[in-house]
Write an enzyme that holds these catalytic residues in place. Structure first.
Site, PDB file in Angstrom:
ATOM      1  N   TYR A  42     -48.392  28.046  -2.382  1.00 34.50           N
ATOM      2  CA  TYR A  42     -47.343  27.992  -3.234  1.00 34.50           C
ATOM      3  C   TYR A  42     -47.533  27.599  -4.611  1.00 34.50           C
ATOM      4  O   TYR A  42     -48.114  26.518  -4.725  1.00 34.50           O
ATOM      5  CB  TYR A  42     -46.076  26.873  -2.579  1.00 34.50           C
ATOM      6  N   ASP A  57     -39.227  20.666 -15.910  1.00 26.47           N
ATOM      7  CA  ASP A  57     -38.720  21.672 -15.184  1.00 26.47           C
ATOM      8  C   ASP A  57     -37.339  22.237 -15.555  1.00 26.47           C
ATOM      9  O   ASP A  57     -36.536  21.890 -14.983  1.00 26.47           O
ATOM     10  CB  ASP A  57     -38.765  21.548 -13.591  1.00 26.47           C
ATOM     11  N   ASP A  84     -43.057  30.803  -7.553  1.00 29.77           N
ATOM     12  CA  ASP A  84     -41.666  30.556  -7.972  1.00 29.77           C
ATOM     13  C   ASP A  84     -41.481  31.525  -9.293  1.00 29.77           C
ATOM     14  O   ASP A  84     -42.111  31.227 -10.152  1.00 29.77           O
ATOM     15  CB  ASP A  84     -41.543  28.901  -8.198  1.00 29.77           C
ATOM     16  N   ASP A  86     -38.372  31.311 -10.922  1.00 26.37           N
ATOM     17  CA  ASP A  86     -37.062  30.931 -11.414  1.00 26.37           C
ATOM     18  C   ASP A  86     -35.915  31.719 -11.452  1.00 26.37           C
ATOM     19  O   ASP A  86     -35.704  32.265 -10.264  1.00 26.37           O
ATOM     20  CB  ASP A  86     -37.418  30.435 -12.822  1.00 26.37           C
ATOM     21  N   HIS A 111     -39.908  34.018  -5.024  1.00 26.42           N
ATOM     22  CA  HIS A 111     -38.546  33.552  -4.839  1.00 26.42           C
ATOM     23  C   HIS A 111     -37.899  33.278  -6.172  1.00 26.42           C
ATOM     24  O   HIS A 111     -38.769  33.160  -7.182  1.00 26.42           O
ATOM     25  CB  HIS A 111     -38.463  32.377  -3.934  1.00 26.42           C
ATOM     26  N   GLU A 113     -34.159  32.452  -8.046  1.00 24.86           N
ATOM     27  CA  GLU A 113     -32.938  31.616  -7.926  1.00 24.86           C
ATOM     28  C   GLU A 113     -31.410  32.106  -8.499  1.00 24.86           C
ATOM     29  O   GLU A 113     -31.643  32.893  -9.388  1.00 24.86           O
ATOM     30  CB  GLU A 113     -33.131  30.071  -8.169  1.00 24.86           C
ATOM     31  N   CYS A 121     -33.734  21.508 -12.188  1.00 26.09           N
ATOM     32  CA  CYS A 121     -34.718  21.208 -10.949  1.00 26.09           C
ATOM     33  C   CYS A 121     -33.394  21.370  -9.645  1.00 26.09           C
ATOM     34  O   CYS A 121     -32.434  20.811  -9.826  1.00 26.09           O
ATOM     35  CB  CYS A 121     -35.163  20.073 -11.030  1.00 26.09           C
ATOM     36  N   ARG A 156     -33.321  32.577  -3.546  1.00 24.11           N
ATOM     37  CA  ARG A 156     -33.131  31.155  -3.484  1.00 24.11           C
ATOM     38  C   ARG A 156     -31.649  31.042  -3.563  1.00 24.11           C
ATOM     39  O   ARG A 156     -31.174  31.406  -4.878  1.00 24.11           O
ATOM     40  CB  ARG A 156     -33.980  30.375  -4.418  1.00 24.11           C
ATOM     41  N   GLU A 186     -31.764  25.840  -0.908  1.00 24.40           N
ATOM     42  CA  GLU A 186     -32.184  24.710  -1.489  1.00 24.40           C
ATOM     43  C   GLU A 186     -31.364  23.608  -1.346  1.00 24.40           C
ATOM     44  O   GLU A 186     -29.884  23.758  -1.347  1.00 24.40           O
ATOM     45  CB  GLU A 186     -32.320  25.205  -3.121  1.00 24.40           C
ATOM     46  N   ASN A 208     -37.123  23.475   1.731  1.00 23.01           N
ATOM     47  CA  ASN A 208     -37.662  22.852   0.630  1.00 23.01           C
ATOM     48  C   ASN A 208     -37.698  21.432   0.983  1.00 23.01           C
ATOM     49  O   ASN A 208     -36.882  20.582   0.825  1.00 23.01           O
ATOM     50  CB  ASN A 208     -37.076  23.075  -0.545  1.00 23.01           C
TER      51      ASN A 208
END
Length: 291
Positions: A42, A57, A84, A86, A111, A113, A121, A156, A186, A208
């Protein structure tokens, strides 16, 4: 044998339940994960921001930053890589370009979100979500852009911490209806919540298991009994590396040498074996002899 990264990821998901996916912030970490026997790796958005740019982040890094780090990993390691992305960096067009670029360099899955573009985060307070319709459009753009149908699109949802578990499950099912192959649930806080997700959402669910966040440190066997199909450890190795580096720097500064930490260091021989150094050296020597 499956020959595309997406096919390899899906095969690993079928053969290992739950599939353990570990974070690898650079190619050498990817090789170490492969050596340890993991079937998938990942690349975290936080890892790109923190490790490659020393940034928090907070949605500061962009597609090109992620593509560069991912490209280096896929060039060095055959393990399927989940990346990821985002929020997809803006519009449906940027999402399409993201999928195109990552699939082109050999990524297996992404993924995306449902936070607003100025994301946080997933284990911090103050998260804001887009409405379900906007996230559905993001998923549809991603699904429509892929060339390999095995390339996995994971949606996500951060809704559990913002709107509650029922709303998060409803969102997840809307994302599945839009074409998401998998769901990243998440910041859930109990095995019971994961059991609810796994029983009510008809695609593989990812948990996660990041440290020091809202989700407790759950055992793989307990998680598997809930029906969750993937266990993600996004930055465990990165945190271990940072602590080890800090201790090494302090020891050298304090002692004037590294004698006290030699036993904790990767040896030259271990590194050479990992990188197949001797084989490369022999090829170079053989070419010199031929010329």
């Amino acid at each position: 044998m499956p020959d595309s990264p997406g096919q390899r990821f899906r095969l690993a998901l079928e053969e290992e339940r739950p599939l353990q996916i570990v974070g690898a912030i650079h190619p050498l970490c990817a090789l170490l994960a492969e050596q340890a026997g993991f079937r998938a790796i990942y690349l975290s958005g936080a890892g790109v921001a923190n490790a490659s740019h020393a940034l928090p982040d907070l949605g500061i890094t962009h597609l090109d930053d992620v593509v560069e780090d991912a490209r280096r990993i896929t060039a060095a390691c055959r393990l399927p890589l989940l990346v990821d992305i985002d929020t997809g960096w803006g519009t449906s067009e940027t999402i399409r370009r993201t999928i195109f670029e990552l699939e082109r360099i050999g990524v297996a899955a992404v993924h995306m979100e449902d936070q607003v573009s100025a994301k946080r985060c997933g284990h911090r307070p103050g998260k804001e979500l887009v409405d379900t319709g906007e996230m559905v459009a993001r998923v549809q753009a991603a699904v429509g852009a892929r060339q390999d149908p095995a390339f996995a699109i994971m949606a996500r949802t951060d809704a559990a911490a913002v709107e509650g578990l029922e709303a998060a499950i409803a969102r997840a099912n809307a994302y599945v209806a839009a074409g998401a192959d998998m769901i990243f649930a998440e910041a859930l806080t109990s095995l019971g919540q994961y059991r609810e997700f796994a029983s009510r959402v008809p695609v593989p669910i990812l948990a996660n298991l990041t440290e020091f966040g809202k989700t407790p440190t759950l055992s793989l066997s307990d998680l598997g009994q809930t029906g969750v199909r993937m266990a993600l450890y996004p930055l465990t190795a990165f945190r271990a590396m940072n602590r080890a580096a800090s201790m090494a720097y302090q020891a050298i500064r304090r002692d004037g040498n590294q004698a006290s930490i030699l036993g904790s260091l990767q040896t030259r021989e271990e590194l050479y074996q990992l990188l197949h150094y001797y084989e490369a050296e022999q090829r170079i020597d053989s070419e010199k002899k031929r010329t």
